[in-house]
Design a protein around this motif. Sequence first.
Motif, mmCIF file in Angstrom:
data_model
loop_
_atom_site.group_PDB
_atom_site.id
_atom_site.type_symbol
_atom_site.label_atom_id
_atom_site.label_comp_id
_atom_site.label_asym_id
_atom_site.label_seq_id
_atom_site.Cartn_x
_atom_site.Cartn_y
_atom_site.Cartn_z
ATOM 1 N N SER A 106 -1.141 -29.679 -45.862
ATOM 2 C CA SER A 106 -0.070 -30.653 -45.655
ATOM 3 C C SER A 106 0.606 -30.943 -46.989
ATOM 4 O O SER A 106 -0.056 -31.035 -48.019
ATOM 5 N N LYS B 151 6.650 -35.228 -44.068
ATOM 6 C CA LYS B 151 5.344 -34.570 -44.165
ATOM 7 C C LYS B 151 5.374 -33.296 -43.330
ATOM 8 O O LYS B 151 5.747 -33.318 -42.157
ATOM 9 N N THR C 48 3.010 -30.006 -42.147
ATOM 10 C CA THR C 48 1.636 -29.491 -42.043
ATOM 11 C C THR C 48 1.655 -28.119 -41.389
ATOM 12 O O THR C 48 2.363 -27.899 -40.399
#
Length: 198
Positions: free
Chosen positions: A71, A124, A126
């Motif tokens: 991540s 974010k 991931t």
Amino acid sequence: MKTRRTTVALAGIGLGASFLALGPAATAQAGQNICTPNSKTVSWVQKSSSYALTNKVTSYDNPSGGKYKVSRTLKSTKKVSSDWSVTAGGKAGFSIGKVLGSLDASLSGSYTHKKETTKAETVKVTQTLTKKGRYYFYSGRQTAKGTWQGYKCDRGTKWIKVNYGTAKSFGPLGRGVVRCGEKVSTKSMAYAVKKKYC
């Protein structure tokens, strides 16, 4: 923001430009109607789309090719906006929604139909990595711009140019991961990232 199609603006990397006819057919043959009286339409003299990375691109090396879930938090570095201008002729019934809606309909993607500016967004990303190589985590938006002309139908026999100007817009936030060496669509944000960083 209207989003009826899904396509996820590296400033300066264009996805091509379209040069269209300068407007609808000028005049109908005698006794023939070509348009609805007093109706209006937008024609695009030039239009193009590109990608703008709105967040900092971050790399990750997977030297062994093992399976890793990674991540990365990408900080905001750029804002994009949508707007229009009327260079000559006044608005004459052509709203920003009509112009930006026409731009949206004439290009691949999905763009906002109103004047606005994106907010600073921390994103974010991931991804589970399974192959050896260098990966780049990215986030951005597809953008569009063009030069438009507005036409009004007279009594049904002729389109008359009444104004012209420029417009720009942007699409929804997109994010992803691309590995150097992998094949991706040349019309994707991943390709723009790969071309710049790999």
